[in-house]
Every structure is written in C-alpha cells, then in structure tokens.
Design an enzyme around this catalytic site. Structure first.
Site, PDB file in Angstrom:
ATOM      1  N   GLU A   1      31.594 -72.421-122.985  1.00 12.22           N
ATOM      2  CA  GLU A   1      31.776 -72.826-123.987  1.00 12.22           C
ATOM      3  C   GLU A   1      30.607 -73.320-125.336  1.00 12.22           C
ATOM      4  O   GLU A   1      30.219 -73.098-125.939  1.00 12.22           O
ATOM      5  CB  GLU A   1      32.146 -74.461-124.192  1.00 12.22           C
TER       6      GLU A   1
ATOM      7  N   SER B   1      41.574 -75.898-116.111  1.00 15.96           N
ATOM      8  CA  SER B   1      42.950 -76.374-115.284  1.00 15.96           C
ATOM      9  C   SER B   1      43.222 -75.651-114.017  1.00 15.96           C
ATOM     10  O   SER B   1      44.245 -76.191-114.213  1.00 15.96           O
ATOM     11  CB  SER B   1      43.868 -74.776-116.154  1.00 15.96           C
TER      12      SER B   1
ATOM     13  N   ASN C   1      33.365 -82.022-115.541  1.00 18.56           N
ATOM     14  CA  ASN C   1      32.496 -81.515-116.326  1.00 18.56           C
ATOM     15  C   ASN C   1      33.149 -82.047-117.620  1.00 18.56           C
ATOM     16  O   ASN C   1      34.218 -81.570-118.117  1.00 18.56           O
ATOM     17  CB  ASN C   1      32.977 -80.824-117.096  1.00 18.56           C
TER      18      ASN C   1
ATOM     19  N   HIS D   1      27.973 -72.565-119.452  1.00 16.06           N
ATOM     20  CA  HIS D   1      28.989 -72.684-119.375  1.00 16.06           C
ATOM     21  C   HIS D   1      29.892 -71.606-120.513  1.00 16.06           C
ATOM     22  O   HIS D   1      28.702 -70.900-121.555  1.00 16.06           O
ATOM     23  CB  HIS D   1      29.432 -73.786-119.958  1.00 16.06           C
TER      24      HIS D   1
ATOM     25  N   GLU E   1      34.929 -69.930-113.822  1.00 15.67           N
ATOM     26  CA  GLU E   1      35.584 -69.597-114.802  1.00 15.67           C
ATOM     27  C   GLU E   1      36.235 -69.101-116.105  1.00 15.67           C
ATOM     28  O   GLU E   1      35.370 -68.876-116.929  1.00 15.67           O
ATOM     29  CB  GLU E   1      34.394 -70.493-115.608  1.00 15.67           C
TER      30      GLU E   1
ATOM     31  N   GLY F   1      40.837 -75.063-120.565  1.00 20.26           N
ATOM     32  CA  GLY F   1      41.593 -75.891-121.364  1.00 20.26           C
ATOM     33  C   GLY F   1      43.079 -75.330-121.622  1.00 20.26           C
ATOM     34  O   GLY F   1      43.556 -75.574-122.893  1.00 20.26           O
TER      35      GLY F   1
ATOM     36  N   LYS G   1      32.568 -82.591-120.706  1.00 21.96           N
ATOM     37  CA  LYS G   1      32.159 -82.104-121.946  1.00 21.96           C
ATOM     38  C   LYS G   1      32.095 -83.214-122.821  1.00 21.96           C
ATOM     39  O   LYS G   1      31.409 -84.170-122.548  1.00 21.96           O
ATOM     40  CB  LYS G   1      33.727 -81.208-122.090  1.00 21.96           C
TER      41      LYS G   1
HETATM   42  P1  13P Z   1      40.146 -77.244-117.657  1.00 20.35           P
HETATM   43  O1  13P Z   1      39.719 -78.169-116.483  1.00 20.35           O
HETATM   44  O2  13P Z   1      39.927 -78.412-119.019  1.00 20.35           O
HETATM   45  O3  13P Z   1      39.674 -76.610-118.194  1.00 20.35           O
HETATM   46  O4  13P Z   1      37.920 -76.960-118.073  1.00 20.35           O
HETATM   47  C1  13P Z   1      37.194 -76.294-117.609  1.00 20.35           C
HETATM   48  C2  13P Z   1      36.028 -76.100-117.434  1.00 20.35           C
HETATM   49  O5  13P Z   1      35.742 -75.557-118.257  1.00 20.35           O
HETATM   50  C3  13P Z   1      35.239 -76.913-116.579  1.00 20.35           C
HETATM   51  O6  13P Z   1      33.604 -76.503-116.902  1.00 20.35           O
END
Ligand code: 13P
Length: 258
Positions: free
Chosen positions: A97, A212, A9, A95, A167, A173, A11
C-alpha cells in the site's frame, strides 16, 4: 528452530477507545501462549497509548512506516530514533500500500530498511507481486527484485536482522487468500535465494505470509514448512479473530495445555 511470529497491521484504523478495548482483550488471551511471538503495528499517533498498554505483556510494539532520513528538516517525517523512543521493536517497510499509494520505490524502501537497522529496529520487509505480475509468471522475479534492492543497499547480513513478509497484492484485503501451497512455494523460493548466499542465515530467516489471513485459514497456512507466521490486516482489528490466529501459530498442543 524458527519461532513463529504473528503481527497485526492495523493500517489506518482505530481510535483511542477502540484500541484500548482491542489491546485489553488481546493481551490476557496471548499471555499463556508462550511458544510464538506477537506484535501489533499501530498508527503513529497511538504509539504512546500502545506502549503504555502493552507494558509487561508478551505483545511487542511495532508501527507501519519510518522515514528514511535520520532527523532534521523533513516535514511530516517520523524517524527511527523516535520509534525507538516509544519502545517500538518492529517497523513495517515496503508494504504494497505504501509502494502503490505513496509511490515508494524499491530504493526508498531499501533506505527505510537501512534506517530501521541502524537504530536496531526489526524491519518487517514486505514483498509480493500484483495479480498481473503473477499471471505473467513474474512472481519470482518481482520478489527477487524487491529483496535484492535491500541486499544491495544494506548487505546480505542485514537480512539476519529483519523479518520478511510475503504479501501477494492480489490477496490483500480481498478475501482471496493464497493457498497454503502457493504461499509455501514463494516462501521456499525466498529462502532458497538467501540460502544460495548463506544457508545458516536462510534457515533462521522468519518469513511471514500476509493477505486475507483469518482464523479459518491460519492453521493450514502456518503448517507449511516455510511459513513462519503471519502479517494480519483486517483480522487483527477483531480481538477474537486475532487471538484465534495467534492460537493457530502455537499449534493445538499448547492450546490444550493453556
Ligand atoms: P489483510 O489481512 O486485510 O488482507 O491485509 C494484509 C496486509 O496487508 C497485512 O500487512
């Protein structure tokens, strides 16, 4: 037997030059790794670039959001049909976010899931609790609520056409990965919830872990019986890290052969 999936992903990262370098490093490295599935979920403007570059590879194209509406006067929206037009196979929905930064409710997520299914895209449905929810013992209830919203709108059978990504928000993150045991516990709960209604569907359901994941912890996470791969954020932007995570998904045996 479920096939493992590793999806990056990206982002809101990348540009034409960095995407090209990343894809050109990843594609040949994954070509010999036959026993798992791979995808990259890119930002909308780079769909054409990624579609073109991934052609003929074993890395599928995905993206990170879809409009819940089919088309028409929805300024800024990108429909499922448009994603199909660019050769998308996967689309991330729900997601955390998008739930937190863009205010997407369980209901909106369920409509987006329905739009994806209608156009034969595979939604990667993200579920997961915040740290406060975990500390209040609400993990299971939150994940169940997020899942149930989709089942209510689309039917249980629709889960057979999706991938779930667990997640935990506190692991995204932050560098703070869920332990393999913590991930396994929630994955098993999700599978059991589906199995209560349809055991076969549950047995075939691919459930990814995200939060992570790195080269250093992927193998231990992927060794858990209900962890069927990963949804990778930051580490999917570094070719070496992403390739190593994909190698962890196929296991030591195939790496030796490759
Ligand atoms: P990270 O791997 O940067 O923690 O992000 C995970 C994520 O949100 C994947 O969709």
């Amino acid at each position: 037997m479920r096939t493992k999936l590793v999806a990056g992903n990206w982002k809101m990262n990348g540009n034409l030059a960095s995407n090209q370098a990343l894809l050109e490093a990843v594609i040949p490295a994954l070509a010999p790794l036959k026993r798992a599935n791979y995808a990259v979920c890119v930002p909308f403007p780079y769909l054409a670039q990624a579609q073109h570059t991934l052609r003929g590879s074993n890395v599928a194209l995905g993206t990170q959001d879809v409009c819940q509406f089919d088309g028409g006067a929805y300024t800024g929206g990108v429909s499922a049909a448009m994603l199909v037009d660019f050769g998308c196979r996967y689309v991330i929905v729900g997601h955390s976010e998008r739930r937190s930064a863009f205010g997407e409710s369980d209901e909106v997520v369920a409509f987006k899931f329905a739009a994806a299914i209608k156009h034969r895209l595979t939604p990667i449905l993200c579920v997961g609790e915040t740290l406060a929810e975990r500390e209040s013992g609400l993990t299971e209830a939150v994940v169940a609520r997020q899942l149930d919203a989709v089942v209510k709108r689309c039917s249980l059978a629709a889960l057979g056409q999706c991938v779930i990504a667990y997640e935990p928000v506190w692991a995204i993150g932050t560098g703070r990965t869920a332990t393999p045991q913590q991930a396994q516990a929630v994955h098993a709960t999700i599978r059991a919830r589906v199995a209560a209604a349809d055991r076969r569907l549950a047995d075939e359901l691919v459930i990814l872990y995200g939060g992570s994941v790195k080269a250093a912890n992927a193998a231990q996470l992927f060794a858990m019986p209900d962890v069927d791969g990963g949804l990778i954020g930051g580490a999917s932007l570094a070719a070496d890290e992403f390739i190593a995570i994909c190698r962890a998904a196929v296991g030591a045996e195939e790496i030796v052969r490759a």
